[in-house]
Design a protein around this motif. Structure first.
Motif, PDB file in Angstrom:
ATOM      1  N   THR A   1       5.349   8.391   7.829  1.00 39.27           N
ATOM      2  CA  THR A   1       5.130   9.825   8.058  1.00 39.27           C
ATOM      3  C   THR A   1       5.554  10.670   6.870  1.00 39.27           C
ATOM      4  OG1 THR A   1       7.286   9.937   9.155  1.00 39.27           O
ATOM      5  CG2 THR A   1       5.372   9.583  10.560  1.00 39.27           C
ATOM      6  N   ASP A   2       6.460  10.127   6.052  1.00 34.70           N
ATOM      7  CA  ASP A   2       6.898  10.898   4.894  1.00 34.70           C
ATOM      8  C   ASP A   2       6.011  10.676   3.670  1.00 34.70           C
ATOM      9  OD1 ASP A   2       7.511   8.307   4.440  1.00 34.70           O
ATOM     10  OD2 ASP A   2       9.635   8.643   3.982  1.00 34.70           O
ATOM     11  N   GLY A   3       4.925   9.911   3.818  1.00 33.90           N
ATOM     12  CA  GLY A   3       3.993   9.675   2.735  1.00 33.90           C
ATOM     13  C   GLY A   3       4.273   8.442   1.930  1.00 33.90           C
ATOM     14  N   LYS A   4       5.457   7.766   2.216  1.00 34.68           N
ATOM     15  CA  LYS A   4       5.728   6.535   1.484  1.00 34.68           C
ATOM     16  C   LYS A   4       4.805   5.436   2.007  1.00 34.68           C
ATOM     17  CE  LYS A   4      10.534   7.447   0.252  1.00 34.68           C
ATOM     18  NZ  LYS A   4      11.955   6.992   0.298  1.00 34.68           N
ATOM     19  N   ILE A   5       4.573   4.484   1.107  1.00 35.88           N
ATOM     20  CA  ILE A   5       3.654   3.394   1.458  1.00 35.88           C
ATOM     21  C   ILE A   5       4.301   2.074   1.163  1.00 35.88           C
ATOM     22  CG2 ILE A   5       1.589   4.802   1.050  1.00 35.88           C
ATOM     23  CD1 ILE A   5       1.287   3.376  -1.630  1.00 35.88           C
ATOM     24  N   GLU A   6       3.846   1.070   1.932  1.00 36.15           N
ATOM     25  CA  GLU A   6       4.232  -0.311   1.686  1.00 36.15           C
ATOM     26  C   GLU A   6       2.932  -1.109   1.644  1.00 36.15           C
ATOM     27  OE1 GLU A   6       6.959  -1.770   4.499  1.00 36.15           O
ATOM     28  OE2 GLU A   6       8.428  -0.151   4.204  1.00 36.15           O
ATOM     29  N   ALA A   7       2.836  -1.938   0.602  1.00 34.43           N
ATOM     30  CA  ALA A   7       1.607  -2.726   0.445  1.00 34.43           C
ATOM     31  C   ALA A   7       1.872  -3.934  -0.412  1.00 34.43           C
ATOM     32  CB  ALA A   7       0.486  -1.888  -0.174  1.00 34.43           C
ATOM     33  N   ALA A   8       1.045  -4.890  -0.352  1.00 32.30           N
ATOM     34  CA  ALA A   8       1.147  -6.095  -1.164  1.00 32.30           C
ATOM     35  C   ALA A   8       0.792  -5.759  -2.607  1.00 32.30           C
ATOM     36  CB  ALA A   8       0.198  -7.177  -0.626  1.00 32.30           C
ATOM     37  N   PRO A   9       1.415  -6.463  -3.540  1.00 32.70           N
ATOM     38  CA  PRO A   9       1.100  -6.215  -4.956  1.00 32.70           C
ATOM     39  C   PRO A   9      -0.372  -6.426  -5.291  1.00 32.70           C
ATOM     40  CG  PRO A   9       3.115  -7.487  -4.738  1.00 32.70           C
ATOM     41  CD  PRO A   9       2.510  -7.446  -3.372  1.00 32.70           C
ATOM     42  N   LYS A  10      -1.062  -7.254  -4.465  1.00 35.37           N
ATOM     43  CA  LYS A  10      -2.470  -7.548  -4.741  1.00 35.37           C
ATOM     44  C   LYS A  10      -3.322  -6.298  -4.662  1.00 35.37           C
ATOM     45  CE  LYS A  10      -6.094 -10.769  -3.318  1.00 35.37           C
ATOM     46  NZ  LYS A  10      -6.470 -11.840  -2.361  1.00 35.37           N
ATOM     47  N   LEU A  11      -2.820  -5.324  -3.826  1.00 35.83           N
ATOM     48  CA  LEU A  11      -3.601  -4.098  -3.689  1.00 35.83           C
ATOM     49  C   LEU A  11      -3.662  -3.343  -5.016  1.00 35.83           C
ATOM     50  CD1 LEU A  11      -5.127  -2.103  -1.923  1.00 35.83           C
ATOM     51  CD2 LEU A  11      -2.917  -1.073  -1.274  1.00 35.83           C
ATOM     52  N   ALA A  12      -2.518  -3.406  -5.781  1.00 35.25           N
ATOM     53  CA  ALA A  12      -2.511  -2.740  -7.079  1.00 35.25           C
ATOM     54  C   ALA A  12      -3.577  -3.318  -7.995  1.00 35.25           C
ATOM     55  CB  ALA A  12      -1.135  -2.858  -7.714  1.00 35.25           C
ATOM     56  N   GLY A  13      -3.783  -4.646  -7.921  1.00 30.65           N
ATOM     57  CA  GLY A  13      -4.824  -5.268  -8.736  1.00 30.65           C
ATOM     58  C   GLY A  13      -6.219  -4.819  -8.321  1.00 30.65           C
ATOM     59  N   TRP A  14      -6.417  -4.671  -6.970  1.00 30.45           N
ATOM     60  CA  TRP A  14      -7.746  -4.222  -6.519  1.00 30.45           C
ATOM     61  C   TRP A  14      -8.046  -2.812  -7.020  1.00 30.45           C
ATOM     62  CZ3 TRP A  14      -8.413  -5.885  -0.669  1.00 30.45           C
ATOM     63  CH2 TRP A  14      -8.490  -7.289  -0.593  1.00 30.45           C
ATOM     64  N   LEU A  15      -6.958  -1.966  -7.061  1.00 32.37           N
ATOM     65  CA  LEU A  15      -7.163  -0.569  -7.453  1.00 32.37           C
ATOM     66  C   LEU A  15      -7.070  -0.371  -8.949  1.00 32.37           C
ATOM     67  CD1 LEU A  15      -5.104   1.220  -4.663  1.00 32.37           C
ATOM     68  CD2 LEU A  15      -7.570   0.862  -4.767  1.00 32.37           C
ATOM     69  N   GLY A  16      -6.729  -1.404  -9.699  1.00 30.13           N
ATOM     70  CA  GLY A  16      -6.624  -1.282 -11.139  1.00 30.13           C
ATOM     71  C   GLY A  16      -5.323  -0.630 -11.591  1.00 30.13           C
ATOM     72  N   LEU A  17      -4.227  -0.656 -10.709  1.00 25.84           N
ATOM     73  CA  LEU A  17      -2.937  -0.062 -11.045  1.00 25.84           C
ATOM     74  C   LEU A  17      -1.972  -1.126 -11.547  1.00 25.84           C
ATOM     75  CD1 LEU A  17      -2.602   2.295  -7.922  1.00 25.84           C
ATOM     76  CD2 LEU A  17      -3.460   2.889 -10.206  1.00 25.84           C
TER      77      LEU A  17
END
Length: 781
Positions: free
Chosen positions: A62-78
């Protein structure tokens, strides 16, 4: 002591309990450790499975923080997973701002309302396609109303979907084009279900069956093709479906009020049904019938040709041979029942002696078989052993066959040889003619001449060998004429013979005194013949003949005047003598004694006989001179002949002759001079009386011939005459007593009778045999 034992027992029990408790604690701890290790392994496995799964979780609190797998960064190019949702977009990387804003709004809505959402995002500078599905997270996952977003990488699926969409679109376009093509097809087409019922038909089918629209025709099951031998079109389609192969057949159908021939094909489409289409082949059938009729007419025409014609197919088999071809190569009718191949035909012709003799016949036959592969027609001359000459033309056909034309040129060669012989004969004949002749072509060029032509005109042979034209020739001829301008007349004669096709002539005088007569004659071949004759001697003879003819004309006039004078001079004295004798007989000069009366009777008899002889002489002379006058009238033949016979009644009695007069009114009438025809027939009767012995018989017969002429036959049974005596009798002479010379004229009776009958347009014929008598045959028109 008792206390100690109890204490020991209690201590033992306590130790035992402690030991048991320790053992239970140890076992429980060990079980918890195992469960923890299992949970840890499960967590690692789940984490690994999440990393390997095509969907990555994104937890947004609810505070806008996110949790995600590192693989998502690769999909997004981050470079790494950021802490807040708003940091998923960077310059040139991550999600596009508009898509991130839409995601943020969707996440907030889900956190507030718990409504799930779906969206698609594409990272900046990437072809990766991401599908985002957001839901409200379970409290066990994240309490406090966090949102769980599952992110799917469906790049491959999207490519496949794009391809599938393109394929589907192309398929729809192809199907639409196919449907349009089927609808626009000029031939009827249809589709049947597996039970044989019509489901789809095109517009051509509707038009062919006379329907309103395709749906109505399909629902009504209107068939295009009628049942054949009790088998309907649907049954034929089911047979094709059961056999798993197409069926083609030729049927007749009524289309537009006309019977048309259709080629119907039923094509099974797996187990779905049967497609069908019908091709109108009526024009092809009509064309085929016309072609068959043309081929029959052509072959019938080829049978009428004098040249032999044979056709061979691509397999070298004989497909047709006309009658002249069979006759030329001596082919028996049995050979045409099973037509032989080309080489076998040459074998049969060789056995019959109808091909040229060859030292190596197999090699010769193989060479002729090569005609099939030639690029152009081949022509050969075949001399046969019996003297026959054949002209053979082999024409290769586009389909690999061969057209063989054989012409018997034996007669043509014979005619050519005869023509050459005729030309040589004509040349020799020209040279041997007494006349000079030359032949000119229509263009005026001299083609042929004889030696006499060059001699008559005084021309050199070397000059004539150049075949000069008529203009050049006239220049040479004009120099030898007495009047050179007359050479133009020769040119006009040649022109009239060659161009006008008229026969003309002329005459010229040469400077040496000779006279030449020339004539132009058109020849059948278009040329003209110029004939020249030296008439110098004949002209001299003609002059002499003219002088002699003038003398004869003058003599004829003298004869005519003589006959006119003699007719008067003979009759007047004779009439005077007869008149005076009649006066004496009548007693005008006094009475006469018997002897005197006898003398007067003899005088009158002699006068009558002399008068008759004078009439005969004058008639004969006038007839020979062509001056005999005839008073023509119609005479009834039977009374006329009867009157002529009655005048000689006394002579018949005196000679004791029997008269047989045969005839009736069927003898008809003739147009003649009564007095002169009576005199001619009377002379013939008098001759018959004189030639018949006493007691003989004379036959006079009248008849009308089929050609309309009248016939009079006067015959006797006297001694008759041989041919020589008969000829002398007709000429009016007889042999003297010595038998070697003509003594005198026998009389004028027969010559006069022949002249008088001929003057009437008739004819007189005498027939006589020694000992058989004589017959006079008279025919009058």
């Amino acid at each position: 002591m008792v206390f100690n034992q109890t204490a020991l027992v209690l201590i033992g029990l306590l130790l035992a309990a402690w030991t048991a408790l320790a053992a239970w604690a140890f076992l429980a701890a060990r079980r918890r450790l195992k469960r923890a290790e299992a949970s840890q392994r499960a967590a690692r496995r789940m984490a690994r499975m999440v990393e390997e799964s095509p969907a990555l979780p994104l937890l947004v609190r609810t505070d806008g923080k996110i949790e995600a797998a590192p693989k998502l960064a690769g999909w997004l190019g981050l470079d790494g997973v950021p802490q807040f949702l708003t940091e998923l977009s960077e310059e040139g990387r991550g999600l596009p701002p508009e898509q991130l804003a839409a995601l943020n709004e969707a996440v907030l809505r889900t956190q507030k309302t718990g409504a799930p959402f779906h969206m698609v995002a594409t990272p900046v500078g990437s072809r990766r396609s991401l599908a985002l599905r957001g839901v409200l997270a379970d409290p066990q996952v994240s309490p406090g109303g966090a949102a769980l977003v599952w992110i799917f990488d469906f790049s491959d699926s999207e490519s496949e979907l794009v391809q599938l969409r393109a394929d589907a679109a192309r398929a729809r376009e192809d199907f639409a084009a196919l449907v349009g093509l089927i609808e626009a097809a000029p031939m009827p087409m249809w589709f049947r279900s597996s039970d044989g019922k019509l489901r789809l038909v095109n517009q051509a089918y509707v038009t062919a069956v006379g329907g309103e629209d395709a749906v109505e025709v399909a629902d009504a099951g209107t068939e295009l093709v009628e049942a054949v031998d009790g088998v309907s079109a649907s049954k034929v389609a089911l047979q094709a479906l059961s056999r798993k192969r197409s069926i083609e057949r030729m049927v007749a159908a009524t289309i537009g009020g006309q019977r048309r021939t259709l080629k119907v094909t039923d094509l099974p489409l797996g187990d779905d049904g049967v497609a069908g289409y019908a091709v109108d082949v009526e024009d092809m059938e009509e064309l085929s019938r016309s072609f068959d009729a043309f081929r029959k007419a052509q072959r019938s025409l080829l049978d009428q040709l004098s040249a032999g014609v044979a056709q061979f197919d691509a397999k070298h088999n004989l497909s047709f041979a006309n009658q002249p071809f069979q006759r030329i190569f001596a082919l028996k009718p049995a050979a045409m029942l099973d037509p032989p191949p080309f080489e076998r035909l040459l074998d049969l012709a060789h056995d019959a002696g109808r091909v040229p003799e060859a030292r190596d016949f197999p090699a010769w036959r193989k060479e002729k078989a090569g005609w099939f592969h030639k690029g152009e027609a081949q022509e050969e001359a075949w001399p046969l052993g019996d003297g026959t000459h054949l002209r053979v033309v082999a024409h290769p056909m586009p389909d690999g066959g061969l057209l063989l034309i054989v012409e018997d040129r034996t007669e043509q060669l014979q005619l050519s040889s005869a023509r050459d012989t005729l030309l040589r004969t004509r040349t020799a004949t020209f040279d041997s003619l007494f006349e000079s002749v030359s032949v000119f072509a229509p263009d005026g060029r001299m083609q042929q001449w004889n030696r006499r032509f060059a001699a008559d005109w005084g021309l050199d042979s070397d000059f004539l060998d150049t075949h000069p034209k008529i203009d050049t020739l006239l220049e040479r001829i004009g120099a030898r004429l007495k009047r050179p301008a007359q050479a133009k007349a020769v040119g006009e004669v040649v022109r009239a013979a060659t161009l006008d096709r008229k026969q003309t002539g002329g005459r010229v005088s040469l400077a040496d005194g000779r006279t030449l007569e020339f004539a132009g004659v058109p020849l059948p071949d278009g040329n003209g013949l110029l004939t020249v004759l030296d008439i110098t001697d004949s002209q001299k003879a003609e002059t002499a003949l003219r002088e002699r003819n003038a003398a004869l004309l003058e003599a004829d006039e003298v004869k005519t005047r003589f006959l006119a004078s003699m007719s008067y001079e003979f009759r007047n004295p004779l009439n005077a003598i007869g008149g005076f004798a009649e006066l004496l007989q009548a007693g005008i000069g006094g009475d006469l004694n018997d002897q005197g009366r006898e003398y007067v009777g003899d005088i009158l008899t002699s006068v009558a006989r002399l008068g008759e002889q004078i009439e005969s002489v004058l008639d004969l002379s006038q007839s020979e001179a062509g001056l005999l006058p005839l008073a023509m009238e119609e005479l009834e033949l039977l009374p006329f002949i009867t009157a002529v016979v009655e005048e000689r009644r006394d002579r018949f009695k005196q000679s004791d002759l029997q008269l047989d007069l045969r005839g009736d009114k069927g003898a008809g009438r003739v147009t003649a001079d009564r007095r002169r025809l009576g005199r001619a027939i009377g002379h013939l009767i008098d001759n018959a009386i004189a030639a018949t012995p006493r007691g003989g018989r004379i036959l006079i017969e009248l008849a009308r011939l089929k050609n309309g002429r009248a016939r009079i036959v006067i015959s006797d049974n006297g001694p008759g005459m041989d041919p020589a005596a008969l000829a002398r009798a007709i000429g009016g002479v007889k042999v003297g007593a010595v038998g070697t010379a003509l003594e005198r004229r026998q009389g004028l009776g027969l010559p006069l009778a022949r002249q008088l009958i001929s003057a009437h347009g008739g004819s007189l014929e005498l027939v006589s045999e020694p000992g058989q008598g004589t017959a006079a045959l008279i025919e009058l028109p």
